[in-house]
Design a protein around this motif. Structure first.
Motif, PDB file in Angstrom:
ATOM      1  N   THR A 103      11.267   5.575  95.882  1.00  0.00           N
ATOM      2  CA  THR A 103      11.789   4.517  96.749  1.00  0.00           C
ATOM      3  C   THR A 103      12.821   3.611  96.073  1.00  0.00           C
ATOM      4  O   THR A 103      12.555   3.069  95.007  1.00  0.00           O
ATOM      5  CB  THR A 103      10.621   3.628  97.221  1.00  0.00           C
ATOM      6  OG1 THR A 103       9.482   4.467  97.435  1.00  0.00           O
ATOM      7  CG2 THR A 103      10.986   2.874  98.467  1.00  0.00           C
ATOM      8  N   ARG A 146      17.916   6.032 105.048  1.00  0.00           N
ATOM      9  CA  ARG A 146      17.481   7.395 104.691  1.00  0.00           C
ATOM     10  C   ARG A 146      18.517   8.431 105.107  1.00  0.00           C
ATOM     11  O   ARG A 146      18.727   9.424 104.417  1.00  0.00           O
ATOM     12  CB  ARG A 146      16.152   7.714 105.379  1.00  0.00           C
ATOM     13  CG  ARG A 146      14.966   6.965 104.820  1.00  0.00           C
ATOM     14  CD  ARG A 146      13.683   7.337 105.572  1.00  0.00           C
ATOM     15  NE  ARG A 146      12.635   6.371 105.323  1.00  0.00           N
ATOM     16  CZ  ARG A 146      11.933   5.732 106.259  1.00  0.00           C
ATOM     17  NH1 ARG A 146      12.165   5.985 107.549  1.00  0.00           N
ATOM     18  NH2 ARG A 146      11.010   4.869 105.929  1.00  0.00           N
ATOM     19  N   GLY A 163      20.655   9.171 102.493  1.00  0.00           N
ATOM     20  CA  GLY A 163      20.052   9.638 101.241  1.00  0.00           C
ATOM     21  C   GLY A 163      19.378   8.563 100.402  1.00  0.00           C
ATOM     22  O   GLY A 163      19.071   8.790  99.230  1.00  0.00           O
ATOM     23  N   ILE A 164      19.136   7.388 101.005  1.00  0.00           N
ATOM     24  CA  ILE A 164      18.524   6.291 100.241  1.00  0.00           C
ATOM     25  C   ILE A 164      17.038   6.211 100.596  1.00  0.00           C
ATOM     26  O   ILE A 164      16.666   5.919 101.738  1.00  0.00           O
ATOM     27  CB  ILE A 164      19.228   4.954 100.569  1.00  0.00           C
ATOM     28  CG1 ILE A 164      20.729   5.076 100.262  1.00  0.00           C
ATOM     29  CG2 ILE A 164      18.577   3.804  99.797  1.00  0.00           C
ATOM     30  CD1 ILE A 164      21.581   3.972 100.881  1.00  0.00           C
ATOM     31  N   SER A 165      16.165   6.475  99.617  1.00  0.00           N
ATOM     32  CA  SER A 165      14.720   6.475  99.865  1.00  0.00           C
ATOM     33  C   SER A 165      14.250   5.056 100.198  1.00  0.00           C
ATOM     34  O   SER A 165      14.507   4.116  99.448  1.00  0.00           O
ATOM     35  CB  SER A 165      13.985   6.993  98.629  1.00  0.00           C
ATOM     36  OG  SER A 165      12.594   6.844  98.796  1.00  0.00           O
ATOM     37  N   THR A 166      13.578   4.918 101.341  1.00  0.00           N
ATOM     38  CA  THR A 166      13.250   3.590 101.866  1.00  0.00           C
ATOM     39  C   THR A 166      11.841   3.551 102.426  1.00  0.00           C
ATOM     40  O   THR A 166      11.406   4.475 103.109  1.00  0.00           O
ATOM     41  CB  THR A 166      14.244   3.214 102.988  1.00  0.00           C
ATOM     42  OG1 THR A 166      15.577   3.351 102.495  1.00  0.00           O
ATOM     43  CG2 THR A 166      14.030   1.784 103.466  1.00  0.00           C
TER      44      THR A 166
END
Lengths: 453, 453
Positions: A348, A371, A374-377
């Motif tokens: 995350t 997301r 590509g951004i883990s949230t």
């Protein structure tokens, strides 16, 4: 490994440790695939008959049988047992599927194997191996022996474990040399030379003479084993010993090809080391071992060689060349010494905070947009005080907390390490590249980063 | 799966099939990590005592013991056995490592499990599961039940398997309803309702009445099980049955939250289906099942639920919510029906041809430059006629062959599918994006591509 596993010999990693192991496996996969190796997996069990064909390792094998079945006859060749390496299952797979495979078949395989031996330091009962092999259908050009040295040198370099040496020898060279000395039982000489690092030259010489070698034969065998070179100069060193045999010439030529190509493609990494014997009977040419410089006690982290007959289906044989990396042993040491360190234990990058419980779906929409790029949230599940929500992120090692704008204001995102808080839009904001996913770096580099380089 | 595995129930994939399985695993990993789940692995073996705590599954368990040991006492609780799911090992891992984990602990786990049952169609003795769970330390907000439905809907959408339905129910709702009807043994009603799809309403009614329910009670239980809705309208449908109980109200409210959130975030994918019972005793609230539309015979490909006590260390309990995807069953069906197809079976995009054997190192240098930019490349081992080298690439499914320029001419690269051959430099050339790595596409789409869309 700070914690003791609850079953001796069966290590389990914490999430941050698994990030390091996964990094090792991902890196190996990337390099092997860049070199055109296909991945396969084989079943965990083989028949006892398959596993014991090489003999003498039955004491280490775990048998498998249904709890409800009567005490299985363990000596039944059709009984099942867990594989103890990936070579025997791969040989069976190649024979069974030969009609569906394209040769030379290039494959890598990364799976757990099991050995019921007494666990010692660095020895596990369950551990992961990463094998890479090229197998031919009847014949396999020698050049693949050279290529595999380059593949492994590149894979180990990509792991950034520090300096290593891929030590290469050739069975034809050793065997030809011994025959040139007039020795018939060359296998027993190899077995004695294999003990050189453990028991020293004097004891090996004793053993060789007890096996029937003259003092001079033993001295020559030891002189051969003392030769090391990072270029073709070892050929001259061997010739100076004054032994001649056609098989020796063949071995010299093959080993020279490996070392000279490596001197160009992986300078300093690959050396001819004429003491390398490898215990196993099935190697017939090139043999490889690898040590991490400064971690010699760990033993060889990657070994293998050329075998003229990996498998046979009666009509034809399948020669191959390959290496096996002991991933668990390596990772366990890297973790214990802090050689590789994960930047965080969760994937995350962003925690979306909740101003109140009713905003959860709006927070999910922000998360969906992040997301999508590509951004883990993650989204908080309950609207606690912001201080508590920030603490939640901090505890889990999440670097950024996202705050939904209220009463028409913009959203903001806070780097909780620096306290910096900026306006941000879910459609466009990106974290710094080094925070996007957990990274794994050599400890020295991590230390450098901490002091500002 | 065209080939029959050599051990019944232990499937093994050919390289092209493994590309599809790896694509499924990579996609799940990507989605789970985007949602902040950490990966762990647990050892393959547990003690028999751990595995049998849930009872009644001992006949499916594979015991493990060293071949050299005397016949092990299989009823010894300390004897070892292979895990048959990932839930029991995960529960043990959480209790053992609670002091090192941050709660709520979000983890995914993708490993093989073993069951010694009679293999039937789609039933394996060794198969891969992908589990995703969130576990709390003492308490776990209900909202995570909603979140997991969204995570799974996103994961299954990303797999592009076609349409699917995540069918959700709630144990509190069913149990509260049965209690409101004056039924005490609610568990036996759940077990009967669980058979609805298999044996039909008439037989379930018979069974319920044999268990002591009145005809009217049985009819109401079946009426409840017939309710389905993709929005909150199921609440009204339940109320029309005229049953009241506080636990029923709690269940209605929870299920409504799941379905209404899903209607926003994953429209059409998640439905309330009040026939879903799930056999296992440990679920205490939300229960999930998933069917692929058009593949209903495959059964549920992804199931799970909320459990108030996944594990306990005596002092505290760890509630959780999670789902498990049957990867092997799914992949085996996708392969058999050609639903997902790999564009090629090797990672290799380029084969560097050899004009003569002396150019091997120069060819390796070209390969090194291509790999440095992420292009998977192999080099021919021997300088056969170019036609044979092109055939070698064609047989392996490699789309491009690279020719070294001779006598000062530029290198060229040939697309062997079209025959087009162009000048190229190893420092700059890139293949079309769709040829960079093997891609996995739904068969329909692959067909589309073939006719020029």
């Amino acid at each position: 490994m700070a914690r003791k596993p609850s079953l001796t010999g069966f290590p389990e990693w914490l999430p941050a440790e698994r990030v390091v192991e996964q990094h090792v496996l991902d890196t190996l996969r990337r390099i092997f695939e860049l070199h055109g190796f296909s991945n396969i997996e084989t079943r965990a069990v083989e028949t006892v008959g398959q596993l014991l064909r090489k003999g003498e390792i039955d004491k280490e094998v775990y048998g498998v049988s249904r709890l409800q079945d009567d005490a299985a006859a363990k000596d039944d060749a059709n009984a099942l047992a867990l594989h103890f390496d990936l070579t025997v299952p791969f040989a069976r797979y190649v024979v069974e599927n030969a009609g569906y495979l394209q040769f030379p078949f290039r494959r890598y395989q990364m799976q757990k194997v099991w050995r019921g031996e007494r666990p010692q330091d660095g020895r596990f009962r369950e551990f992961t191996q990463a094998d890479v092999d090229i197998v031919g259908d009847g014949t396999l050009p020698f050049r693949y022996d050279v290529e595999l040295a380059l593949v492994i040198a590149e894979a180990l370099s990509a792991l950034e474990l520090g300096d290593f040496r891929l030590r290469v020898n050739n069975r034809k060279l050793s065997e030809g040399f011994y025959r040139g000395l007039g020795i018939e039982d060359t296998a027993s000489v190899l077995r004695a030379i294999d003990k050189l690092e453990k028991i020293g030259a004097a004891k090996v010489s004793e053993e060789l003479q007890a096996d029937g070698l003259s003092e001079e034969q033993a001295a020559k065998a030891l002189a051969l084993a003392s030769i090391r070179a990072s270029d073709g100069s070892f050929v001259e060193a061997v010739r100076e010993l004054g032994v001649e045999h056609p098989l020796l010439e063949e071995g010299l030529d093959e080993l020279r090809q490996v070392v000279e190509a490596a001197a160009v493609a992986a300078p300093g990494r690959v050396i001819a080391d004429l003491s390398i014997a490898r215990g196993l009977d099935y190697y017939t040419g090139t043999v490889y071992e690898t040590v991490l410089v400064g971690h010699e006690k760990l033993g060889s982290i990657c070994s293998g060689g050329r075998y003229e007959s990996l498998a046979s289906n009666g009509k034809k044989t399948f020669p191959g060349v390959g290496l096996s990396i002991g991933v668990s042993r390596l990772v366990s040491r890297l973790l214990a010494e802090g050689t590789l360190v994960a930047s965080r234990e969760v994937p995350t990058a962003v925690l979306v905070a909740l101003p109140n419980d009713g905003e959860w779906l709006r927070a999910q929409e922000v998360a969906r947009q992040l997301r999508g790029r590509g951004i883990s949230t993650e989204v908080m599940a309950t609207a606690e005080k912001f201080g508590k929500q920030i603490k939640h992120a901090d505890r889990r090692g999440i670097p950024f907390v996202w705050f939904l704008g209220e009463h028409g204001a913009s959203d903001t995102v806070k780097d909780i390490r620096t306290g910096e808080q900026l306006e941000a839009a879910a459609e466009t904001w990106v974290p710094p590249l080094e925070d996007l996913v957990p990274t794994v770096t050599p400890a020295a580099q991590a230390g450098d980063a901490a002091v500002g380089h």
